[in-house]
Design an enzyme around this catalytic site. Structure first.
Site, PDB file in Angstrom:
ATOM      1  N   CYS A 113       0.824  -1.228   0.000  1.00  0.00           N
ATOM      2  CA  CYS A 113       0.000   0.000   0.000  1.00  0.00           C
ATOM      3  C   CYS A 113       0.852   1.270   0.000  1.00  0.00           C
ATOM      4  O   CYS A 113       0.402   2.319  -0.449  1.00  0.00           O
ATOM      5  CB  CYS A 113      -0.928   0.022   1.205  1.00  0.00           C
ATOM      6  SG  CYS A 113      -2.064  -1.363   1.191  1.00  0.00           S
ATOM      7  N   HIS A 258      -3.821   7.226   1.289  1.00  0.00           N
ATOM      8  CA  HIS A 258      -4.113   5.888   0.789  1.00  0.00           C
ATOM      9  C   HIS A 258      -5.559   5.538   1.128  1.00  0.00           C
ATOM     10  O   HIS A 258      -6.014   5.745   2.250  1.00  0.00           O
ATOM     11  CB  HIS A 258      -3.147   4.891   1.437  1.00  0.00           C
ATOM     12  CG  HIS A 258      -3.514   3.467   1.191  1.00  0.00           C
ATOM     13  ND1 HIS A 258      -3.769   2.983  -0.075  1.00  0.00           N
ATOM     14  CD2 HIS A 258      -3.697   2.429   2.049  1.00  0.00           C
ATOM     15  CE1 HIS A 258      -4.078   1.696   0.019  1.00  0.00           C
ATOM     16  NE2 HIS A 258      -4.044   1.343   1.290  1.00  0.00           N
ATOM     17  N   ASN A 288     -10.107  -0.507  -2.336  1.00  0.00           N
ATOM     18  CA  ASN A 288      -8.699  -0.320  -1.980  1.00  0.00           C
ATOM     19  C   ASN A 288      -7.827  -0.955  -3.057  1.00  0.00           C
ATOM     20  O   ASN A 288      -7.710  -2.175  -3.124  1.00  0.00           O
ATOM     21  CB  ASN A 288      -8.461  -0.956  -0.600  1.00  0.00           C
ATOM     22  CG  ASN A 288      -7.011  -0.873  -0.146  1.00  0.00           C
ATOM     23  OD1 ASN A 288      -6.103  -0.654  -0.940  1.00  0.00           O
ATOM     24  ND2 ASN A 288      -6.806  -1.067   1.141  1.00  0.00           N
TER      25      ASN A 288
HETATM   26  O1  UT7 Z   1      -4.666  -1.179   2.563  1.00  0.00           O
HETATM   27  C1  UT7 Z   1      -3.975  -1.709   3.663  1.00  0.00           C
HETATM   28  C2  UT7 Z   1      -4.600  -1.413   4.890  1.00  0.00           C
HETATM   29  N1  UT7 Z   1      -5.865  -2.108   5.078  1.00  0.00           N
HETATM   30  C3  UT7 Z   1      -6.675  -1.577   5.960  1.00  0.00           C
HETATM   31  O2  UT7 Z   1      -6.361  -0.512   6.455  1.00  0.00           O
HETATM   32  C4  UT7 Z   1      -7.923  -2.319   6.409  1.00  0.00           C
HETATM   33  C5  UT7 Z   1      -8.091  -2.101   7.884  1.00  0.00           C
HETATM   34  N2  UT7 Z   1      -9.166  -2.850   8.508  1.00  0.00           N
HETATM   35  C6  UT7 Z   1     -10.453  -2.646   8.230  1.00  0.00           C
HETATM   36  O3  UT7 Z   1     -10.778  -1.839   7.410  1.00  0.00           O
HETATM   37  C7  UT7 Z   1     -11.493  -3.380   9.043  1.00  0.00           C
HETATM   38  O4  UT7 Z   1     -10.849  -4.099  10.056  1.00  0.00           O
HETATM   39  C8  UT7 Z   1     -12.415  -4.307   8.232  1.00  0.00           C
HETATM   40  C9  UT7 Z   1     -13.361  -3.473   7.400  1.00  0.00           C
HETATM   41  C10 UT7 Z   1     -11.576  -5.205   7.360  1.00  0.00           C
HETATM   42  C11 UT7 Z   1     -13.226  -5.190   9.162  1.00  0.00           C
HETATM   43  O5  UT7 Z   1     -13.996  -4.401  10.031  1.00  0.00           O
HETATM   44  P1  UT7 Z   1     -14.030  -4.752  11.584  1.00  0.00           P
HETATM   45  O6  UT7 Z   1     -14.999  -3.839  12.175  1.00  0.00           O
HETATM   46  O7  UT7 Z   1     -12.616  -4.717  12.092  1.00  0.00           O
HETATM   47  O8  UT7 Z   1     -14.608  -6.213  11.575  1.00  0.00           O
HETATM   48  P2  UT7 Z   1     -13.994  -7.545  12.175  1.00  0.00           P
HETATM   49  O9  UT7 Z   1     -12.956  -8.097  11.275  1.00  0.00           O
HETATM   50  O10 UT7 Z   1     -13.659  -7.384  13.614  1.00  0.00           O
HETATM   51  O11 UT7 Z   1     -15.281  -8.434  12.100  1.00  0.00           O
HETATM   52  C12 UT7 Z   1     -16.490  -8.093  12.798  1.00  0.00           C
HETATM   53  C13 UT7 Z   1     -17.547  -9.076  12.363  1.00  0.00           C
HETATM   54  C14 UT7 Z   1     -17.062 -10.514  12.416  1.00  0.00           C
HETATM   55  O12 UT7 Z   1     -18.152 -11.330  12.785  1.00  0.00           O
HETATM   56  P3  UT7 Z   1     -18.330 -11.843  14.302  1.00  0.00           P
HETATM   57  O13 UT7 Z   1     -17.081 -12.622  14.584  1.00  0.00           O
HETATM   58  O14 UT7 Z   1     -18.455 -10.608  15.112  1.00  0.00           O
HETATM   59  O15 UT7 Z   1     -19.550 -12.667  14.211  1.00  0.00           O
HETATM   60  C15 UT7 Z   1     -16.676 -10.797  10.992  1.00  0.00           C
HETATM   61  O16 UT7 Z   1     -16.772 -12.179  10.685  1.00  0.00           O
HETATM   62  O17 UT7 Z   1     -17.906  -8.829  11.001  1.00  0.00           O
HETATM   63  C16 UT7 Z   1     -17.721 -10.014  10.238  1.00  0.00           C
HETATM   64  N3  UT7 Z   1     -17.326  -9.676   8.887  1.00  0.00           N
HETATM   65  C17 UT7 Z   1     -18.209  -9.451   7.921  1.00  0.00           C
HETATM   66  N4  UT7 Z   1     -19.554  -9.498   7.906  1.00  0.00           N
HETATM   67  C18 UT7 Z   1     -20.172  -9.233   6.733  1.00  0.00           C
HETATM   68  C19 UT7 Z   1     -16.078  -9.517   8.394  1.00  0.00           C
HETATM   69  N5  UT7 Z   1     -16.136  -9.179   7.096  1.00  0.00           N
HETATM   70  C20 UT7 Z   1     -17.457  -9.159   6.762  1.00  0.00           C
HETATM   71  C21 UT7 Z   1     -18.162  -8.887   5.582  1.00  0.00           C
HETATM   72  N6  UT7 Z   1     -19.516  -8.931   5.616  1.00  0.00           N
HETATM   73  N7  UT7 Z   1     -17.532  -8.579   4.437  1.00  0.00           N
END
Ligand code: UT7
Length: 331
Positions: A113, A258, A288
């Site tokens: 990135c 970014h 992204n």
């Molecule tokens: O470019 C390089 C840098 N990349 C980034 O900066 C990305 C940084 N991270 C993020 O943007 C976020 O962490 C995400 C958008 C990827 C995820 O959001 P989050 O609020 O951190 O979600 P999480 O991974 O903690 O997951 C929360 C819940 C989980 O379910 P449970 O365990 O609470 O039942 C995940 O399984 O959301 C679920 N989940 C989804 N649900 C529906 C994860 N991805 C999805 C999805 N659709 N696509």
């Protein structure tokens, strides 16, 4: 002092639009979840046969046109990508071949990135040292071919996408103009928090049916950890790069960050107390695109008249490595 500056920019994305609703049909996700957590509405993915080098070539044609130059005028290519068409050689040489350029040097930069900011720093150093004058800097990625399109991969496959941005960089025309400073960092302690494990030369063979079965060839991310570091490191780096050029946050005309997640960009805007007209986001439309987000956003801003002569513009990135960094440019 000789400084380098942007002579022309361009970008290209595939014409295939992938909406959140389309992804909802492939995995357990929804437009509501994706939009609320990331800001993304749609992204672009290549069709079979369309490569990263193809996108980079189209972006380069536009950048050269804006610069009023031809491929024959280029002295070097610096190509940032974490998703080259092949393991070897890098994509720089494929782009050089497509452009029909002379036997100019072409290197690939692998800093994910942060690729465009790092690539720009290499071009800037070459120009300031007098080694090369006109350098093509590219940030281009094809992420869609390493996406797990099942519920297992939903935390990355809804975010990452394909695209390319290019910039022709050369000596600045005015003394007060050009790239003023860089701030670059790496912290390999976090290497496995956002990575593609396989294929890798540490494995015999480099990729096995077991690895494919386990999905180790897909991009894997510890989203919460990446988020936590991103919202701290980018503002820190923005403040540092401005300070090293003798400025502070209030002096900044525009921040081009970014495009990782709109929520990251919003937290950063609040942290730095920036007005809406001081930031630019387009992740809603493109997702992204890793090394391509900054040059794509920069080109959109330039063509929309968001950057005027004399403006102080900051580019900042954070991602896999972890690697992060910023550049400050006087337009
Ligand atoms: O470019 C390089 C840098 N990349 C980034 O900066 C990305 C940084 N991270 C993020 O943007 C976020 O962490 C995400 C958008 C990827 C995820 O959001 P989050 O609020 O951190 O979600 P999480 O991974 O903690 O997951 C929360 C819940 C989980 O379910 P449970 O365990 O609470 O039942 C995940 O399984 O959301 C679920 N989940 C989804 N649900 C529906 C994860 N991805 C999805 C999805 N659709 N696509």
């Amino acid at each position: 002092m000789l400084r380098s500056t942007f002579l022309g920019t361009g970008f290209a994305v595939p014409d295939r639009v992938v909406t959140n609703d389309e992804l909802s049909k492939l995995m357990d996700t929804s437009d509501e979840w994706i939009h609320t957590r990331t800001g993304i509405r749609e992204r672009r993915w290549v069709r079979e046969g369309e490569t990263g080098a193809d996108l980079a070539f189209r972006a380069t044609e536009r950048a050269l046109k804006m610069a009023g130059m031809a491929a024959a005028d280029l002295d070097a290519i610096v190509y940032a990508t974490s998703t080259p068409d092949h393991f070897a050689p890098g994509n720089g040489v494929y782009l050089q071949r497509m452009l029909g350029a002379a036997t100019i040097p072409a290197i690939d930069i692998r800093t994910q990135c942060s690729g465009f900011v790092y690539a720009l720093s290499v071009a800037d150093a070459w120009i300031r040292s007098g080694q090369y004058r006109r350098i093509l800097v590219v940030g281009a990625e094809v992420q869609s071919t390493a996406m797990d399109l099942t519920t297992r991969g939903r935390n990355t496959s809804v975010i990452f996408a394909d695209g390319a941005g290019a910039a022709v960089v050369g000596p600045a025309g005015r003394e007060d103009q050009g790239i003023l400073a860089f701030d670059l960092h790496a912290d390999g302690q976090h290497a496995e928090k956002l990575w593609v494990d396989s294929p890798g030369s540490m494995y015999h063979p480099r990729v096995s049916p077991e690895q494919l079965e386990a999905g180790r060839h897909f991009l894997q991310m510890d989203g919460k950890e990446v988020f936590r570091h991103a919202v701290a490191r980018m503002p820190e780096s923005i403040r540092a790069v401005l300070k090293s050029a003798g400025y502070e946050v209030a002096d900044m005309s525009l921040l081009i960050a970014h495009q990782a997640n709109l929520r990251i960009a919003e937290m950063m805007q609040r942290d730095l107390a920036l007005r809406d007209d001081q930031v630019y986001n387009n992740i809603m439309r493109y997702g992204n695109t890793t090394a391509a987000t900054i040059p794509i956003a920069l080109d959109e801003c330039l063509r929309a008249g968001r950057i005027a002569s004399g403006d102080l513009v900051v580019l900042t990135a954070f991602g896999s490595g972890f690697l992060w960094g910023s550049a400050v440019v006087r337009w």
